[in-house]
Design an enzyme around this catalytic site. Structure first.
Site, PDB file in Angstrom:
ATOM      1  N   LYS A 175       0.846  -1.204   0.000  1.00 14.67           N
ATOM      2  CA  LYS A 175       0.000   0.000   0.000  1.00 14.67           C
ATOM      3  C   LYS A 175       0.876   1.247   0.000  1.00 14.67           C
ATOM      4  CE  LYS A 175      -1.898   2.914   2.845  1.00 14.67           C
ATOM      5  NZ  LYS A 175      -1.908   4.102   1.962  1.00 14.67           N
ATOM      6  N   GLU A 187       9.686   1.790  10.594  1.00 13.42           N
ATOM      7  CA  GLU A 187      10.729   2.795  10.296  1.00 13.42           C
ATOM      8  C   GLU A 187      10.053   4.153  10.360  1.00 13.42           C
ATOM      9  OE1 GLU A 187      13.833   2.196   9.926  1.00 13.42           O
ATOM     10  OE2 GLU A 187      14.008   0.087   9.346  1.00 13.42           O
ATOM     11  N   CYS A 223      13.470  11.233   6.147  1.00 11.93           N
ATOM     12  CA  CYS A 223      13.440  10.866   7.568  1.00 11.93           C
ATOM     13  C   CYS A 223      14.783  11.102   8.237  1.00 11.93           C
ATOM     14  CB  CYS A 223      13.035   9.405   7.704  1.00 11.93           C
ATOM     15  SG  CYS A 223      14.077   8.301   6.727  1.00 11.93           S
ATOM     16  N   GLU A 229       9.232  17.035  14.299  1.00  8.35           N
ATOM     17  CA  GLU A 229       9.776  16.883  12.945  1.00  8.35           C
ATOM     18  C   GLU A 229       9.057  17.881  12.024  1.00  8.35           C
ATOM     19  OE1 GLU A 229       8.613  13.201  11.009  1.00  8.35           O
ATOM     20  OE2 GLU A 229      10.656  12.868  10.359  1.00  8.35           O
TER      21      GLU A 229
HETATM   22  P1  NAD Z   1       2.141   8.651   7.552  1.00  9.18           P
HETATM   23  O1  NAD Z   1       2.412   7.840   8.757  1.00  9.18           O
HETATM   24  O2  NAD Z   1       1.071   9.654   7.612  1.00  9.18           O
HETATM   25  O3  NAD Z   1       1.824   7.729   6.299  1.00  9.18           O
HETATM   26  C1  NAD Z   1       2.692   6.689   5.867  1.00  9.18           C
HETATM   27  C2  NAD Z   1       1.853   5.604   5.192  1.00  9.18           C
HETATM   28  O4  NAD Z   1       0.987   5.040   6.163  1.00  9.18           O
HETATM   29  C3  NAD Z   1       0.960   6.109   4.064  1.00  9.18           C
HETATM   30  O5  NAD Z   1       0.877   5.120   3.056  1.00  9.18           O
HETATM   31  C4  NAD Z   1      -0.382   6.275   4.748  1.00  9.18           C
HETATM   32  O6  NAD Z   1      -1.481   6.183   3.864  1.00  9.18           O
HETATM   33  C5  NAD Z   1      -0.355   5.107   5.711  1.00  9.18           C
HETATM   34  N1  NAD Z   1      -1.215   5.234   6.881  1.00  9.18           N
HETATM   35  C6  NAD Z   1      -1.630   6.356   7.519  1.00  9.18           C
HETATM   36  N2  NAD Z   1      -2.419   6.033   8.557  1.00  9.18           N
HETATM   37  C7  NAD Z   1      -2.497   4.677   8.595  1.00  9.18           C
HETATM   38  C8  NAD Z   1      -3.160   3.731   9.424  1.00  9.18           C
HETATM   39  N3  NAD Z   1      -3.893   4.106  10.462  1.00  9.18           N
HETATM   40  N4  NAD Z   1      -3.013   2.419   9.146  1.00  9.18           N
HETATM   41  C9  NAD Z   1      -2.261   2.013   8.107  1.00  9.18           C
HETATM   42  N5  NAD Z   1      -1.624   2.860   7.277  1.00  9.18           N
HETATM   43  C10 NAD Z   1      -1.734   4.172   7.523  1.00  9.18           C
HETATM   44  O7  NAD Z   1       3.542   9.328   7.191  1.00  9.18           O
HETATM   45  P2  NAD Z   1       3.826  10.409   6.063  1.00  9.18           P
HETATM   46  O8  NAD Z   1       3.587  11.758   6.625  1.00  9.18           O
HETATM   47  O9  NAD Z   1       3.142  10.045   4.816  1.00  9.18           O
HETATM   48  O10 NAD Z   1       5.377  10.180   5.819  1.00  9.18           O
HETATM   49  C11 NAD Z   1       6.341  10.943   6.376  1.00  9.18           C
HETATM   50  C12 NAD Z   1       6.852  10.301   7.663  1.00  9.18           C
HETATM   51  O11 NAD Z   1       7.522   9.090   7.342  1.00  9.18           O
HETATM   52  C13 NAD Z   1       7.864  11.165   8.375  1.00  9.18           C
HETATM   53  O12 NAD Z   1       7.617  11.117   9.757  1.00  9.18           O
HETATM   54  C14 NAD Z   1       9.191  10.478   8.044  1.00  9.18           C
HETATM   55  O13 NAD Z   1      10.200  10.722   8.988  1.00  9.18           O
HETATM   56  C15 NAD Z   1       8.786   9.051   8.013  1.00  9.18           C
HETATM   57  N6  NAD Z   1       9.735   8.258   7.238  1.00  9.18           N
HETATM   58  C16 NAD Z   1      10.558   7.386   7.905  1.00  9.18           C
HETATM   59  C17 NAD Z   1      11.510   6.667   7.206  1.00  9.18           C
HETATM   60  C18 NAD Z   1      12.455   5.724   7.915  1.00  9.18           C
HETATM   61  O14 NAD Z   1      13.094   4.929   7.241  1.00  9.18           O
HETATM   62  N7  NAD Z   1      12.583   5.786   9.222  1.00  9.18           N
HETATM   63  C19 NAD Z   1      11.610   6.789   5.816  1.00  9.18           C
HETATM   64  C20 NAD Z   1      10.758   7.673   5.162  1.00  9.18           C
HETATM   65  C21 NAD Z   1       9.808   8.386   5.894  1.00  9.18           C
END
Ligand code: NAD
Length: 517
Positions: free
Chosen positions: A181, A254, A288, A386
């Site tokens: 997804k 992650e 991230c 962040e």
């Molecule tokens: P997010 O958590 O809002 O969304 C990430 C994914 O999760 C999306 O596909 C979203 O649709 C899905 N999602 C959201 N709510 C959900 C739920 N309740 N159940 C299942 N899936 C759900 O994050 P974002 O804002 O899209 O991404 C940015 C974040 O990701 C930042 O905090 C960044 O630091 C982090 N990030 C971490 C890494 C790492 O390797 N540590 C890498 C890239 C991004």
């Protein structure tokens, strides 16, 4: 502005057609640089998610029965295909996320590096390990790695191609299926990568794509999974971790970061300024591992700040599908508003903007200037949360101990960077920072691109890891297959237990002395 030539209506129809969806609902995909609609992305419902798992499970049974060499052969062909088509992936990624082309291309390289690493390493990582068994000579015990089954993989929009394909790769090679997804904002480039996998010879149905807002289908993804691989925010990670726990399936989370960078007294400022600019503003600050806190020794602060601000001002922004711009757009207007809110909150509480701090509507609806702040205090939102934009703050420190304490004063622990000419001293400082990735004389790429080593977040930045042996073993279960050549473990009914105890104690002592156990 017109879309890149590769992004044709025919290609868009093929990519959107890959989503498992019967809901009749769709999400409008827009070109970030203009805000114009590109296509409708079908949305899945929980029933579609279930169907996706069923199909992936059927294909997985076939895939797992193939010898490892045959599975690896598919990935070799995929690698070759992606080498030839990385720029089409970059086109799609730019349309969907607005990132600069250089960054989009580099992201495809991550998948190439991970694929090539596991092509080579998989036979060693997955091989059976035979040990002596409970009783020497007459018994053996063999650890056998078997695939988990079907992995639920949820990825974010900021590095969509890498966090989908690079994390799917070890799962697939280990014999799993995947239900993927991606974020609604970044599905097309991922679907293109999945098409390349099928073109390379993946059995039909092994990877399924489902789309939707997290709260709508997230629970169904976790509920049906044999393992969950999630990359995204810490807030969502907590929800997914709790659901995985309820279902007793493992997960890797992650998550976010608030990453510090320390400039030591003896740092080479030519390298430190250039490296800090790259680590702060790459991907428009939506990484991230990127740097949001810079700690400079008091002695070097003025010089570093002057040079860093000049370098930030020299960054060329642009909304083009070529390699000219250094930095692209933020992903959306909502993200731009979030970044602006962090900056406004800081300025309202007394922070000073050294450069930037404003949107650039002349370039596109979601552009924001590279921004450097100082006089940031702990009560400001951006001091701790962040920001996830091209915004960083410069602080100073008097002693190295103070720098380390400030770097560690965060709930996160994803990445840290230390710059110093005495490499051993700089490394010693780095090892004191509570982060899963420590980069000495680099901002972040040195650790992230080292695919042989495991990489993950400490503290609120995550659970588990990717890359290295652990990044593949997590997608497997272990069977302990023990074989006796002769049954010697049961005692006959007339056993003299006094003698038996003495014999057992003697045997255990001997085995310790001989180093058998
Ligand atoms: P997010 O958590 O809002 O969304 C990430 C994914 O999760 C999306 O596909 C979203 O649709 C899905 N999602 C959201 N709510 C959900 C739920 N309740 N159940 C299942 N899936 C759900 O994050 P974002 O804002 O899209 O991404 C940015 C974040 O990701 C930042 O905090 C960044 O630091 C982090 N990030 C971490 C890494 C790492 O390797 N540590 C890498 C890239 C991004």
């Amino acid at each position: 502005m017109s879309l890149p030539a590769s992004v044709t209506p025919d290609l868009l129809a093929k990519l959107t057609g890959m989503v498992v969806s019967t809901s009749g609902r769709s999400h409008a995909v827009t070109e970030v640089y203009t805000g114009e609609k590109v296509c409708d992305l079908p949305q899945s419902d929980p029933g579609d998610v279930k169907a996706a798992y069923s199909a992936a499970r059927a294909a997985q049974a076939v895939w797992a029965s193939w010898p490892l060499k045959r599975r690896v052969g598919v990935m070799k062909r995929f690698h070759e295909l992606l080498l030839g088509q990385g720029l089409v992936v970059a086109d799609l990624m730019q349309v969907e996320t607005g990132k600069a082309r250089r960054m989009a291309f580099e992201e495809t390289c991550d998948v190439l590096m991970v694929t090539s690493h596991y092509i080579k390493a998989a036979p060693r990582i997955l091989r059976e390990r035979k040990h002596g068994g409970v009783v020497p000579i007459v018994s053996t015990s063999t650890e056998v790695r078997i695939p988990k089954g079907v992995v639920g993989l949820i990825s974010p929009w900021n590095f969509p191609f890498a966090t989908s394909l690079s994390d799917a790769m070890p799962a697939l090679i280990a014999g799993n299926g995947v239900v993927l997804k991606p974020d609604n904002k970044s599905t097309l480039n991922v679907a293109y990568g999945v098409r390349l996998l099928y073109e390379a010879g993946l059995p039909a149905g092994l990877i399924q794509i489902v789309c939707g807002e997290g709260p709508d289908i997230g629970a169904a993804i976790v509920e049906n999974a044999d393992y969950v691989m999630f990359t995204g925010s810490t807030a969502t990670g907590r929800v997914i971790g709790a659901q995985a726990g309820q279902n007793l399936v493992g997960c890797t989370l992650e998550l976010g970061g608030k990453n510090p960078l320390i400039v030591l007294d003896d740092a080479n400022l030519d390298e430190a300024v250039a490296g800090t600019v790259a680590a702060t503003f790459l991907n428009t600050g939506q990484a991230c591992m990127h740097i949001e806190r810079i700690y400079v020794s008091e002695r070097r602060r003025e010089e570093f700040t002057k040079r860093f601000v000049e370098a930030a001002q020299a960054i060329r922004l642009g909304a083009t599908y070529d390699f000219a711009p250094d930095m692209g757009s933020l992903v959306s207007v909502a993200q731009r508003e979030r970044v602006q809110a962090h900056v406004d909150d800081a300025v309202g509480k007394g922070a000073t903007v050294l450069t930037g701090g404003k949107p650039r509507p002349d370039l596109g609806p979601a552009f924001f200037e590279p921004t450097v702040l100082t006089d940031v205090t702990p009560d400001m939102v951006l001091a701790r949360a962040e920001t996830f934009g091209p915004v960083t703050a410069i602080y100073s420190y008097a002693t190295v101990d103070e720098a380390v304490a400030l770097a560690n004063d965060t709930e996160y622990g994803l990445n840290a960077s230390v710059w110093g000419s005495d490499r051993r001293a700089a490394e010693a400082v780095g090892r004191r920072i509570q982060a899963g990735n420590i980069n000495v004389n680099d901002g972040l790429a040195a650790s992230y691109a080292s695919k042989k080593s495991t990489s993950g977040g400490l503290k609120a930045s995550g659970v588990g890891s990717r890359h290295g042996d652990a990044g593949m073993l997590k997608y497997t279960d272990v069977q302990n297959v023990a074989v006796l050549k002769k049954q010697v473990l049961t005692n006959p009914p007339d056993t003299d237990w006094t003698k038996q105890v003495a014999k057992t104690v003697k045997g255990l002592r001997l085995m310790r002395k001989l180093g058998i156990r």
